[in-house]
Design a protein around this motif. Sequence first.
Motif, mmCIF file in Angstrom:
data_model
loop_
_atom_site.group_PDB
_atom_site.id
_atom_site.type_symbol
_atom_site.label_atom_id
_atom_site.label_comp_id
_atom_site.label_asym_id
_atom_site.label_seq_id
_atom_site.Cartn_x
_atom_site.Cartn_y
_atom_site.Cartn_z
ATOM 1 N N TYR A 145 0.827 -1.204 0.000
ATOM 2 C CA TYR A 145 0.000 0.000 0.000
ATOM 3 C C TYR A 145 0.865 1.259 0.000
ATOM 4 O O TYR A 145 0.595 2.228 0.691
ATOM 5 N N ASP A 146 1.918 1.221 -0.777
ATOM 6 C CA ASP A 146 2.779 2.376 -0.971
ATOM 7 C C ASP A 146 2.036 3.397 -1.835
ATOM 8 O O ASP A 146 1.172 3.039 -2.645
ATOM 9 N N ALA A 147 2.380 4.656 -1.678
ATOM 10 C CA ALA A 147 1.689 5.710 -2.421
ATOM 11 C C ALA A 147 1.727 5.467 -3.928
ATOM 12 O O ALA A 147 0.766 5.782 -4.644
ATOM 13 N N SER A 148 2.813 4.867 -4.418
ATOM 14 C CA SER A 148 2.936 4.630 -5.857
ATOM 15 C C SER A 148 1.952 3.574 -6.358
ATOM 16 O O SER A 148 1.700 3.470 -7.566
ATOM 17 N N ASN A 149 1.398 2.786 -5.425
ATOM 18 C CA ASN A 149 0.455 1.733 -5.811
ATOM 19 C C ASN A 149 -1.002 2.104 -5.536
ATOM 20 O O ASN A 149 -1.894 1.272 -5.717
ATOM 21 N N THR A 150 -1.249 3.324 -5.096
ATOM 22 C CA THR A 150 -2.608 3.714 -4.733
ATOM 23 C C THR A 150 -3.572 3.532 -5.892
ATOM 24 O O THR A 150 -4.639 2.918 -5.747
ATOM 25 N N THR A 151 -3.226 4.043 -7.053
ATOM 26 C CA THR A 151 -4.116 3.941 -8.215
ATOM 27 C C THR A 151 -4.304 2.497 -8.667
ATOM 28 O O THR A 151 -5.450 2.061 -8.881
ATOM 29 N N PRO A 152 -3.221 1.695 -8.836
ATOM 30 C CA PRO A 152 -3.427 0.296 -9.233
ATOM 31 C C PRO A 152 -4.321 -0.482 -8.271
ATOM 32 O O PRO A 152 -5.161 -1.273 -8.709
ATOM 33 N N ILE A 153 -4.167 -0.253 -6.975
ATOM 34 C CA ILE A 153 -4.995 -0.964 -6.004
ATOM 35 C C ILE A 153 -6.446 -0.506 -6.095
ATOM 36 O O ILE A 153 -7.380 -1.319 -6.110
ATOM 37 N N ASN A 154 -6.655 0.799 -6.161
ATOM 38 C CA ASN A 154 -8.026 1.310 -6.235
ATOM 39 C C ASN A 154 -8.739 0.900 -7.515
ATOM 40 O O ASN A 154 -9.970 0.814 -7.541
ATOM 41 N N ASP A 155 -7.977 0.641 -8.572
ATOM 42 C CA ASP A 155 -8.574 0.257 -9.847
ATOM 43 C C ASP A 155 -8.957 -1.218 -9.922
ATOM 44 O O ASP A 155 -9.677 -1.637 -10.829
ATOM 45 N N SER A 191 -2.096 4.908 13.434
ATOM 46 C CA SER A 191 -1.605 5.822 12.404
ATOM 47 C C SER A 191 -1.702 5.191 11.019
ATOM 48 O O SER A 191 -2.136 5.831 10.054
ATOM 49 N N ASP A 192 -1.318 3.914 10.908
ATOM 50 C CA ASP A 192 -1.344 3.231 9.616
ATOM 51 C C ASP A 192 -2.777 3.065 9.101
ATOM 52 O O ASP A 192 -3.037 3.221 7.905
ATOM 53 N N ILE A 193 -3.702 2.728 9.981
ATOM 54 C CA ILE A 193 -5.102 2.591 9.575
ATOM 55 C C ILE A 193 -5.609 3.906 8.997
ATOM 56 O O ILE A 193 -6.279 3.934 7.952
ATOM 57 N N SER A 194 -5.294 5.001 9.651
ATOM 58 C CA SER A 194 -5.730 6.309 9.175
ATOM 59 C C SER A 194 -5.172 6.600 7.786
ATOM 60 O O SER A 194 -5.902 7.041 6.883
ATOM 61 N N THR A 195 -3.883 6.338 7.600
ATOM 62 C CA THR A 195 -3.243 6.591 6.305
ATOM 63 C C THR A 195 -3.828 5.704 5.205
ATOM 64 O O THR A 195 -4.149 6.175 4.104
ATOM 65 N N LEU A 196 -3.982 4.419 5.506
ATOM 66 C CA LEU A 196 -4.445 3.464 4.505
ATOM 67 C C LEU A 196 -5.892 3.729 4.091
ATOM 68 O O LEU A 196 -6.223 3.728 2.902
ATOM 69 N N SER A 198 -7.622 6.434 4.344
ATOM 70 C CA SER A 198 -7.766 7.724 3.659
ATOM 71 C C SER A 198 -7.376 7.622 2.193
ATOM 72 O O SER A 198 -8.007 8.219 1.318
ATOM 73 N N ALA A 199 -6.322 6.857 1.914
ATOM 74 C CA ALA A 199 -5.836 6.730 0.536
ATOM 75 C C ALA A 199 -6.700 5.796 -0.306
ATOM 76 O O ALA A 199 -6.639 5.833 -1.531
ATOM 77 N N HIS A 200 -7.495 4.956 0.369
ATOM 78 C CA HIS A 200 -8.288 3.952 -0.347
ATOM 79 C C HIS A 200 -9.731 3.987 0.148
ATOM 80 O O HIS A 200 -10.302 2.963 0.531
ATOM 81 N N SER A 201 -10.310 5.162 0.123
ATOM 82 C CA SER A 201 -11.639 5.362 0.710
ATOM 83 C C SER A 201 -12.779 4.908 -0.194
ATOM 84 O O SER A 201 -13.934 4.877 0.238
ATOM 85 N N SER A 202 -12.481 4.527 -1.425
ATOM 86 C CA SER A 202 -13.547 4.142 -2.354
ATOM 87 C C SER A 202 -14.103 2.755 -2.063
ATOM 88 O O SER A 202 -15.177 2.396 -2.549
ATOM 89 N N LYS A 203 -13.361 1.939 -1.294
ATOM 90 C CA LYS A 203 -13.823 0.596 -0.948
ATOM 91 C C LYS A 203 -13.634 0.357 0.555
ATOM 92 O O LYS A 203 -12.732 0.928 1.175
#
Length: 298
Positions: A145-155, A191-196, A198-203
């Motif tokens: 769940y690195d920032a660079s993978n946010t879009t691939p995961i959300n897609d 802290s990690d739950i909050s970050t994760l 927030s970055a993947h709030s669509s699911k």
Amino acid sequence: DLYPDRTSDAIQKVYESRFNVIRLYGMAVDGSNVLALLNAIKTFNDSLSLELQHRRIQVAIGIYETSLTPEGDRTSFISNAISFVETFDFIYSVYLGNEQIGKDGFGFTELTQTISDYRAADSKSYVDKFGKSSLLSYAFSEDIYDASNTTPINDLKLDFLSVNLYSGYFDDVNLSNINYSVDDQMNQIISDISTLTSAHSSKPMIISETGWQNYNAYTRLIGSHQKQQDFYDKVSKLVYQKTYNGSSSPNTIPFMFYFVLSDEKWKDADNYWGIYFQGTSTSLGRKKILTDSFWSKN
């Protein structure tokens, strides 16, 4: 399938420990090992009285695929999973993998194809088999769940996201630090739950693994029976009561899978996560921690 008495004992202990969803990590190519367990769980669920049907055990079945998995085996895994969902009404979800991303050339392209193939096969079956289907997910390690993978995961066409969440536990410094505390770990997890989320709030996102070792294996001085109990209590309150150390701690995690039911000696230094000792071929061992503090007795 080789140890029916142990299987029956484990199912009973899952129930007595107040758990109602278990997660499986893989299956044989012919699915026989998972089928044997599902049949045993069905027998147990059917034995519950009408008043206790809400305590039925549900299952998240798993497919463990890598880029090295032969195509025929991959097709069988998908076919088996769909067949199980059609046959058993207590399957909560299907996991299309566990932490394979980044290993042996298996990446988001391969996972996307697996999801597509599963959904295509499932859609054909959906009409023929009375509309029975299941939720799909994949258990990512936290570092994916690195920032660079946010879009691939959300897609990804998954119904919900899952994270194996150990936060600071596996840091080399912390593993060998006898003073690394449960509160140190909980603060990192919060802290990690909050970050994760927030970055993947669509699911929706759930915790597909978390835990604490109860024994100082090799150089892992972090392990402790008391810390295992304290961590279980605190992470359970965080997820299910949205509190931490008596104060409100809001989060959007609906539930978690706690790792793991019993010790597994084959894991060597990565053993000793179990709620129960490993035991024998006929039963699990002694229970190590209390797990029913947060649940009603019915």
